[in-house]
Design a protein around this motif. Structure first.
Motif, short mmCIF file in Angstrom:
data_model
loop_
_atom_site.label_atom_id
_atom_site.label_comp_id
_atom_site.label_asym_id
_atom_site.label_seq_id
_atom_site.Cartn_x
_atom_site.Cartn_y
_atom_site.Cartn_z
N SER A 95 -23.30 42.64 15.06
CA SER A 95 -23.54 43.12 13.70
C SER A 95 -23.17 42.03 12.72
N ARG B 148 -33.70 51.50 12.05
CA ARG B 148 -34.11 50.99 13.35
C ARG B 148 -35.52 50.43 13.29
N SER C 283 -39.87 41.79 15.46
CA SER C 283 -40.27 42.82 14.49
C SER C 283 -41.53 42.42 13.75
N TYR D 79 -31.89 46.72 14.28
CA TYR D 79 -31.81 47.40 12.99
C TYR D 79 -31.83 46.37 11.87
N THR E 263 -22.67 45.00 21.21
CA THR E 263 -23.22 45.12 19.86
C THR E 263 -22.95 43.83 19.09
N THR F 277 -39.00 49.82 14.81
CA THR F 277 -39.84 50.50 15.81
C THR F 277 -41.20 49.86 15.98
N ASP G 132 -34.98 52.23 24.53
CA ASP G 132 -33.64 52.44 23.96
C ASP G 132 -32.62 51.44 24.46
N ASP H 268 -24.38 51.85 16.59
CA ASP H 268 -25.43 51.76 15.57
C ASP H 268 -24.80 51.30 14.24
N GLU I 161 -28.07 46.60 19.06
CA GLU I 161 -27.36 47.59 19.86
C GLU I 161 -27.97 47.56 21.25
N LYS J 84 -31.85 47.98 20.83
CA LYS J 84 -32.30 48.50 19.54
C LYS J 84 -31.96 47.48 18.46
#
Length: 252
Positions: free
Chosen positions: A51, A139, A103, A134, A49, A141, A129, A194, A119, A132
């Motif tokens: 972040s 999230r 994105s 964010y 991860t 999509t 999955d 997450d 993630e 992922k």
């Protein structure tokens, strides 16, 4: 000039008494970046991860949150591309994309702090999955480019053993540097988490704010909060310190 910038993301005392006091500014004109290139093997090459909180200083340029280069054309990068899209991309030495997520949502507000998270767990059976993305706890999509991780894909490149922050090398001669502020940067080796592990919503303002992360980091994980004047100091307890390049610690 890059400098420590005292900031406060969110409100104090509304959810928890946790504030962010400092960020680090990356200035592309100075070719400023952090690097750790002496990692050993990670606990996991499939599961991790990233972040971070970022604020953009310029649009239409790279924001390399984590990147590496291996071979003439091979690279890995997590960040914002010059089209202002959040991206997670892996390319091999032949110049072919192994993974590419970009994105459709654009990050073009230079006044906003964004929480961005990757993630990643390539062992999962559902292709969508395995990685992922964010933005501010939501999230992603919808993608302008969507090429998902192959199941159980691991890394033979340097991505998890040679990490650059603020610097992205695309090929043997092209290097990009970022213009942005960075705060509360976590890398968790061996766990796919997450945003709820790192953020919460202020019940009064509805604003997403940081919260104290209380989990482990794995062998190669790190936490950069820029709370000291020693740039790149890892506060996770792992002593995975980064080497600063072309920074000044003079404020203002």
């Amino acid at each position: 000039m890059p400098f420590f910038d005292p900031i406060r993301i969110g409100a104090s005392g509304t959810v928890a008494d946790y504030t962010v006091d400092r960020s680090l500014r990356f200035n592309s004109n100075d070719s400023a970046y952090l690097r750790k290139s002496d990692y050993g093997s990670p606990d996991s090459s499939t599961t991790f991860t990233f972040s971070a909180w970022i604020k953009r200083a310029n649009l239409d340029v790279w924001v390399p949150i984590a990147g590496s280069h291996s071979g003439s054309n091979a690279f890995n990068v997590f960040g914002i591309n010059p089209q202002n899209e959040l991206v997670w991309r892996i390319r091999n030495s032949s110049g072919s994309d192994l993974t590419r997520l970009e994105s459709t949502q654009l990050l073009r507000d230079p006044n906003a702090w964004y929480h961005l998270l990757l993630e990643r767990n390539s062992t999962l059976s559902t292709a969508g999955d395995r990685a992922k993305l964010y933005i501010n706890g939501v999230r992603v999509t919808d993608f302008s480019q969507e090429n998902n991780d192959e199941q159980d894909r691991t890394y033979s490149s340097d991505f998890l053993t040679d990490i650059n922050i603020g610097r992205f090398q695309r090929d043997s001669s092209t290097v990009d540097y970022g213009d942005f502020y960075l705060a509360e940067y976590h890398y968790i080796d061996g766990q796919a988490y997450d945003p709820s592990y790192f953020t919460e919503t202020d019940p009064i303002t509805g604003q997403l704010i940081p919260k104290k992360y209380t989990g482990g980091y794995g062998s190669n994980g790190f936490y950069l909060n820029f709370s000291t004047d020693t740039l790149g100091t890892d506060r996770s307890g792992n002593s995975n310190d980064f080497t600063p390049n072309n920074f000044s610690d003079v404020a203002g």
